[in-house]
Design a protein around this motif. Structure first.
Motif, short mmCIF file in Angstrom:
data_model
loop_
_atom_site.label_atom_id
_atom_site.label_comp_id
_atom_site.label_asym_id
_atom_site.label_seq_id
_atom_site.Cartn_x
_atom_site.Cartn_y
_atom_site.Cartn_z
N GLY A 257 0.98 -1.31 -0.23
CA GLY A 257 0.04 -0.10 0.09
C GLY A 257 0.65 1.20 0.06
O GLY A 257 0.64 2.36 0.76
N ILE B 166 5.19 -3.01 8.28
CA ILE B 166 6.43 -2.60 7.41
C ILE B 166 6.04 -1.37 6.53
O ILE B 166 4.88 -1.29 6.09
CB ILE B 166 6.63 -3.64 6.29
CG1 ILE B 166 6.53 -5.38 6.58
CG2 ILE B 166 7.36 -3.31 5.37
CD1 ILE B 166 6.40 -6.06 5.84
N ALA C 30 8.78 14.03 -6.29
CA ALA C 30 8.67 14.64 -7.56
C ALA C 30 8.52 13.86 -8.61
O ALA C 30 8.73 12.65 -8.56
CB ALA C 30 10.34 15.34 -7.81
N ILE D 126 8.03 7.31 -10.10
CA ILE D 126 6.58 7.41 -10.55
C ILE D 126 6.01 7.17 -11.82
O ILE D 126 5.17 6.58 -12.15
CB ILE D 126 5.84 8.58 -9.73
CG1 ILE D 126 6.09 8.21 -8.18
CG2 ILE D 126 4.39 9.07 -10.02
CD1 ILE D 126 5.89 9.32 -7.43
P1 FAD Z 1 7.08 1.10 -0.81
O1 FAD Z 1 6.83 2.37 -0.81
O2 FAD Z 1 8.23 0.44 -0.10
O3 FAD Z 1 5.66 0.17 -0.18
C1 FAD Z 1 5.78 -1.27 -0.14
C2 FAD Z 1 4.22 -1.60 0.49
O4 FAD Z 1 4.41 -2.94 0.54
C3 FAD Z 1 4.10 -1.09 1.97
O5 FAD Z 1 2.86 -0.71 2.01
C4 FAD Z 1 4.32 -2.26 2.84
O6 FAD Z 1 3.75 -2.28 3.98
C5 FAD Z 1 3.83 -3.43 1.93
N1 FAD Z 1 4.42 -4.64 2.18
C6 FAD Z 1 5.77 -5.20 2.04
N2 FAD Z 1 5.89 -6.33 2.37
C7 FAD Z 1 4.72 -6.96 2.73
C8 FAD Z 1 4.06 -8.10 3.27
N3 FAD Z 1 4.78 -9.07 3.65
N4 FAD Z 1 2.88 -7.91 3.94
C9 FAD Z 1 2.01 -6.89 3.67
N5 FAD Z 1 2.49 -5.56 3.08
C10 FAD Z 1 3.59 -5.75 2.72
N6 FAD Z 1 10.08 8.44 -7.25
C11 FAD Z 1 9.70 9.42 -7.95
O7 FAD Z 1 8.94 9.41 -8.99
N7 FAD Z 1 10.32 10.75 -7.57
C12 FAD Z 1 11.10 11.19 -6.63
O8 FAD Z 1 11.25 12.14 -6.17
C13 FAD Z 1 11.51 9.87 -5.99
N8 FAD Z 1 12.61 9.93 -5.13
C14 FAD Z 1 12.90 8.72 -4.37
C15 FAD Z 1 14.05 9.01 -3.69
C16 FAD Z 1 14.53 7.88 -2.75
C17 FAD Z 1 15.69 7.89 -1.94
C18 FAD Z 1 14.02 6.55 -3.20
C19 FAD Z 1 14.56 5.22 -2.73
C20 FAD Z 1 12.97 6.30 -4.19
C21 FAD Z 1 12.47 7.45 -4.79
N9 FAD Z 1 11.57 7.44 -5.72
C22 FAD Z 1 11.04 8.61 -6.29
C23 FAD Z 1 10.84 6.25 -5.97
C24 FAD Z 1 9.45 6.16 -5.26
O9 FAD Z 1 9.67 6.47 -3.86
C25 FAD Z 1 8.66 4.79 -5.20
O10 FAD Z 1 8.76 4.38 -6.73
C26 FAD Z 1 7.51 4.85 -4.90
O11 FAD Z 1 7.54 5.26 -3.57
C27 FAD Z 1 6.72 3.30 -4.82
O12 FAD Z 1 7.29 2.59 -3.91
P2 FAD Z 1 6.40 1.26 -3.73
O13 FAD Z 1 5.07 1.56 -3.52
O14 FAD Z 1 7.03 0.48 -4.69
O15 FAD Z 1 7.02 0.57 -2.32
#
Ligand code: FAD
Length: 515
Positions: free
Chosen positions: A10, A39, A47, A362
């Motif tokens: 999420g 987690i 951005a 994103i």
């Molecule tokens: P996460 O935010 O890590 O979410 C993972 C989810 O999975 C969480 O809800 C967690 O609870 C759930 N989860 C995991 N394991 C389990 C489990 N076993 N059971 C239940 N739930 C679980 N992107 C941009 O477009 N612009 C930016 O400026 C930018 N800056 C960034 C800077 C940094 C330093 C980093 C590392 C990334 C950046 N990004 C940026 C990328 C962006 O942050 C991610 O692409 C975006 O937030 C998506 O993350 P996610 O949803 O894939 O993962």
């Protein structure tokens, strides 16, 4: 027949996927999001890229609907500081190149010179950024009028496929507020939300996912599983064992440390761009939101210890950083060999990530979701759809990788091992050829990465001219062509820019009005 989808995670990826699939398929697809309270999400990612407007458009959301709730601001460019040398900066704007007598204005600029700063000579947006201006007038008109923004247009929603003109801005927003907002949007339209941990993943005899086992909610089954579990890649990497293709050899930055800095934007103003300031072992992002600054140092652990990185970031921010808690993050740079394996597709960090230098995380999520809708459901009925999805998403991230490599290869900075080593790292074979070509003629359609990855030739041109490390010469034909029209266009840019700066409201003023 109703299809069912379970999304694990999420964060931004999970809720973007859930809300988009709901907007696309309505109740013809049953969608469940399972997310852990234990987690956390990555907590950064603020951005975006100019294509993101199609995402909100597809969901039927106007800026007034979501921006105030997510502390949103406008982003018209990336401002790159200190990449050429300390004290220098240039902009990479969301603005296509003007063409004069069939020749891009920047090519003319190489020949006739302008005032010496290619970005302000050839583009309008750098002026707006320096002036901290809003891209919209107080009556909401856009400063450029090339876009059909008719609110009464027929019922059709745009996607990346409609990005045939360059929209002049993207957004900054608070990523966790956006995830909350999209959660409310999706749940309000019938998406199921389960707060629980997935503790096991069971496969069937073919090696496809059979079910997810949760701690408190029993087993979850679906036709398609979407892995949005972040860097953990709980389904795609862990359960299915899909190999990971690391980009570490060419993009070594693998850590970040981030701070959320409260500021009084009414006093400070809001510059409508992301700033990337080069440092000794990476770069620092500065992202102005409506009520605070998001900032962080992206660095390579081989060249800098986490304590040192935090100290550099705190020094950069100054006294405002004193009592703030730093968020240290390890980054997995690269991509899953295939993003869609059997009945599981990874979206977001679980499928791949390159450092956020041009805010593409994103964008890659949005691109993946749009491809997913196109190739849905892609299960055993038609593996070709899955394969096409994998080709398209792999090409997009490989293209972004190439564009980012250019930042380090092309930067004139070579004042320490980090920046000197950057010039020696391997580059993709085709890119090496392209870089040779750019020396004789600035990048164009024939000499940039050929597959869709959002960046257009003008972006490569800005880097080649701004970074200062690639020897460039203008095409000899320009010595034989009449330069009068080009000179007149350079003057016109300046006049138009001055008029805009005089008439546009400040970003603070415009956004305050939107609230
Ligand atoms: P996460 O935010 O890590 O979410 C993972 C989810 O999975 C969480 O809800 C967690 O609870 C759930 N989860 C995991 N394991 C389990 C489990 N076993 N059971 C239940 N739930 C679980 N992107 C941009 O477009 N612009 C930016 O400026 C930018 N800056 C960034 C800077 C940094 C330093 C980093 C590392 C990334 C950046 N990004 C940026 C990328 C962006 O942050 C991610 O692409 C975006 O937030 C998506 O993350 P996610 O949803 O894939 O993962």
């Amino acid at each position: 027949m109703t299809q069912s989808v379970v999304i694990l995670g999420g964060g931004t990826a999970g809720w973007m996927t859930a809300s988009y699939l709901r907007a696309a398929f309505a109740d013809r697809v049953d969608i469940t999001v399972v997310e852990s309270r234990r987690i956390g999400t990555i907590g950064v990612g603020e951005a975006t890229f100019s294509t993101v407007r199609h995402f909100f458009d597809y969901l039927g959301l106007s800026e007034a609907d979501w921006m105030p709730e997510c502390n949103g601001t406008y982003k018209l460019a990336v401002r790159l500081e200190n990449w050429r040398a300390p004290g220098t900066y240039f902009y990479h704007p969301f603005e296509r190149m003007r063409v004069v007598d069939g020749v891009p204005l920047t090519d003319w600029w190489q020949k006739v010179g302008g005032t010496g700063s290619f970005d302000r000579d050839c583009f309008l947006i750098p002026w707006l950024c320096d002036a901290k201006a809003s891209p919209r007038y107080l009556d909401h008109r856009l400063f450029e009028q090339d876009f059909d923004e008719d609110p009464d247009r027929p019922l059709y929603r745009t996607t990346l496929a409609e990005q045939n003109t360059q929209f002049p801005y993207a957004y900054h927003f608070d990523a966790s507020l956006l995830a909350d907002f999209l959660c409310r949007y999706a749940v309000g339209r019938g998406v199921h939300r389960i707060i629980d941990d997935v503790v096991d993943v069971r496969l069937d005899e073919r090696g496809w996912i059979d079910r997810l086992v949760t701690r408190e909610h029993g087993d979850l089954t679906a036709d398609l599983y979407v892995d949005c579990s972040g860097f953990r890649s709980r389904l795609l990497g862990d359960a299915l064992g899909e190999p990971f293709v690391s980009f570490q050899d060419s993009l070594p930055n693998d850590r970040a440390v981030a701070l959320r800095v409260p500021v009084d934007t009414a006093v400070r103003g809001i510059r409508p761009c992301t700033t990337a300031t080069a440092q000794d072992a990476g770069w620092i992002w500065t992202i102005p939101l409506y009520d605070r600054i998001g900032t962080g140092y992206v660095y390579a652990a081989d060249y800098c210890e986490p304590e040192e990185a935090e100290r550099v970031l705190r020094d950069f921010v100054g006294p405002a950083a004193a009592d703030l808690e730093a968020n240290h993050i390890r980054m997995r740079i690269g991509r899953s060999h295939r993003a869609w394996v059997n009945n599981c597709v990874g979206i977001g960090l679980s499928a791949g990530f390159v450092e956020p230098l041009q805010s593409t995380g994103i964008f890659l999520i949005q691109h993946a979701i749009e491809q997913l809708v196109r190739y849905f459901p892609g299960t055993d009925r038609d593996p070709v759809l899955r394969d096409t999805y994998n080709l398209s998403t792999a090409r997009a991230i490989e293209g972004v990788r190439e564009f980012l490599i250019l930042h380090y290869r092309g930067a004139a900075r070579a004042d320490n091992d980090y920046w000197r080593d950057a010039k020696k790292r391997p580059v993709p074979e085709d890119m090496a050829v392209r870089m040779e070509q750019w020396q004789s003629k600035l990048p164009d359609n024939d000499t940039t990465y050929p597959y869709y990855h959002a960046f257009e030739p003008y972006s490569y041109v800005c880097m080649a001219l701004g970074l200062g490390g690639i020897p460039l010469r203008h095409p000899p034909a320009l010595d034989l062509l009449d330069t009068r029209a080009a000179r007149a266009e350079l003057t016109r840019v300046r006049e138009q820019a001055r008029k805009l700066v005089d008439t546009l409201p400040s970003q603070v003023e415009y956004l305050s009005g939107l609230r």
